[in-house]
Design an enzyme around this catalytic site. Structure first.
Site, PDB file in Angstrom:
ATOM      1  N   ASP A  67     -51.125  28.718 -30.876  1.00 53.14           N
ATOM      2  CA  ASP A  67     -50.979  28.198 -29.527  1.00 53.14           C
ATOM      3  C   ASP A  67     -52.057  27.152 -29.252  1.00 53.14           C
ATOM      4  O   ASP A  67     -52.949  26.943 -30.061  1.00 53.14           O
ATOM      5  CB  ASP A  67     -51.052  29.329 -28.486  1.00 53.14           C
ATOM      6  CG  ASP A  67     -52.283  30.216 -28.641  1.00 53.14           C
ATOM      7  OD1 ASP A  67     -53.249  29.805 -29.321  1.00 53.14           O
ATOM      8  OD2 ASP A  67     -52.285  31.335 -28.089  1.00 53.14           O
ATOM      9  N   ASN A 136     -54.224  40.713 -20.293  1.00 47.32           N
ATOM     10  CA  ASN A 136     -52.967  41.030 -19.602  1.00 47.32           C
ATOM     11  C   ASN A 136     -51.847  41.408 -20.575  1.00 47.32           C
ATOM     12  O   ASN A 136     -50.691  41.513 -20.184  1.00 47.32           O
ATOM     13  CB  ASN A 136     -52.525  39.850 -18.736  1.00 47.32           C
ATOM     14  CG  ASN A 136     -52.249  38.589 -19.552  1.00 47.32           C
ATOM     15  OD1 ASN A 136     -52.436  38.567 -20.772  1.00 47.32           O
ATOM     16  ND2 ASN A 136     -51.809  37.532 -18.890  1.00 47.32           N
ATOM     17  N   HIS A 138     -50.954  39.603 -23.227  1.00 42.24           N
ATOM     18  CA  HIS A 138     -50.246  38.487 -23.863  1.00 42.24           C
ATOM     19  C   HIS A 138     -50.587  38.409 -25.353  1.00 42.24           C
ATOM     20  O   HIS A 138     -51.635  38.875 -25.795  1.00 42.24           O
ATOM     21  CB  HIS A 138     -50.519  37.163 -23.144  1.00 42.24           C
ATOM     22  CG  HIS A 138     -51.862  36.539 -23.372  1.00 42.24           C
ATOM     23  ND1 HIS A 138     -52.399  35.607 -22.523  1.00 42.24           N
ATOM     24  CD2 HIS A 138     -52.801  36.686 -24.344  1.00 42.24           C
ATOM     25  CE1 HIS A 138     -53.575  35.217 -22.963  1.00 42.24           C
ATOM     26  NE2 HIS A 138     -53.842  35.857 -24.073  1.00 42.24           N
ATOM     27  N   GLU A 143     -46.905  35.131 -21.933  1.00 48.36           N
ATOM     28  CA  GLU A 143     -47.456  35.833 -20.794  1.00 48.36           C
ATOM     29  C   GLU A 143     -46.495  36.916 -20.285  1.00 48.36           C
ATOM     30  O   GLU A 143     -45.314  36.934 -20.652  1.00 48.36           O
ATOM     31  CB  GLU A 143     -47.746  34.828 -19.665  1.00 48.36           C
ATOM     32  CG  GLU A 143     -48.687  33.686 -20.055  1.00 48.36           C
ATOM     33  CD  GLU A 143     -50.149  34.099 -20.086  1.00 48.36           C
ATOM     34  OE1 GLU A 143     -50.457  35.287 -20.321  1.00 48.36           O
ATOM     35  OE2 GLU A 143     -51.012  33.217 -19.877  1.00 48.36           O
TER      36      GLU A 143
END
Length: 240
Positions: A67, A136, A138, A143
């Site tokens: 990413d 979170n 991810h 996400e």
């Protein structure tokens, strides 16, 4: 999902590095993906040391980026490209054609997605992918709420991801989007390593293991992969 708990971060990184080495030993032209960020830094160090010692030969392998923050390039502190080149690629002897990495400065993110998809297709599949787990849940920039059917795609970054990003950049930056391998691409990998370290990751590690597979915790979306291992240190396992 297999779970391996190592005593501390150095042992964790050494164990993850051995998984990468094993993949390259079995298939010298393997396609490898290792996440950026803080979690894999010790893995990069272990792999560089193994290469220098002649324990692994990356000369026929290829590397794909996981990413990147849209709007950042290699000269930007904290970009995925800057971190991985500084800690890994610059310390190895690699040819340009061995590396395919998202260009965060692109004016055409969709074309970048197609370029990266094509590189993976030319290699048939990713042989091993090492993923961190975000606070979170991810993986990459996939996400909470992400569609599991996406290949490479542009992502609107979650507020938690934006807040955590300051630790990489050293200052607040107005980065709202990222570009990432999608869940579909990740799940197509031959081997998946999920990696987490430190007590700060213990809550999301526990949630990932205990929750049903679903998009609210993206890390759960690989739990039923036929060859996936969660590798964590003792601190990250403290809530199990």
């Amino acid at each position: 999902m297999n779970v391996e708990i190592k005593e501390d971060y150095p042992q964790l990184c050494a164990a993850v590095a051995e998984q990468v080495i094993a993949s390259v030993t079995a298939k010298p032209d393997a396609l490898i993906c290792i996440a950026g960020g803080d979690t894999p830094l010790g893995v990069f160090e272990a792999l560089v040391n193994a290469s220098n010692a002649g324990r692994v030969d990356f000369s026929h392998a290829s590397f794909i980026g996981l990413d990147e923050w849209l709007g950042l390039g290699r000269s930007d502190k904290g970009s995925c490209r800057e971190m991985i080149w500084h800690h890994f690629f610059d310390k190895l002897t690699l040819r340009d054609e061995q590396i395919c990495f998202f260009d965060g400065l692109t004016h055409d993110p969709q074309a970048e997605c197609l370029r990266v998809d094509a590189f993976i297709a030319a290699h048939q599949q990713i042989d091993i992918i090492v993923l961190g787990i975000g606070m979170n849940g991810h993986i990459g920039f996939n996400e909470p709420g992400v569609s599991p059917d996406k290949s490479c795609h542009v992502v609107d970054l979650d507020a938690i991801t934006q807040a955590v990003s300051v630790k990489y950049f050293g200052k607040p930056r107005n980065i709202k989007q990222g570009i990432s391998l999608g869940i579909k691409t990740i799940r197509a990998a031959k081997r998946i390593i999920l990696m987490a370290s430190g007590e700060k990751k213990s809550t999301i590690v526990a949630k990932t293991l205990q929750a049903e597979i679903g998009t609210e915790i993206p890390a759960t979306l690989v739990k039923d992969h036929p060859s996936v291992t969660l590798m964590i240190d003792r601190a990250a396992s403290s809530q199990l």
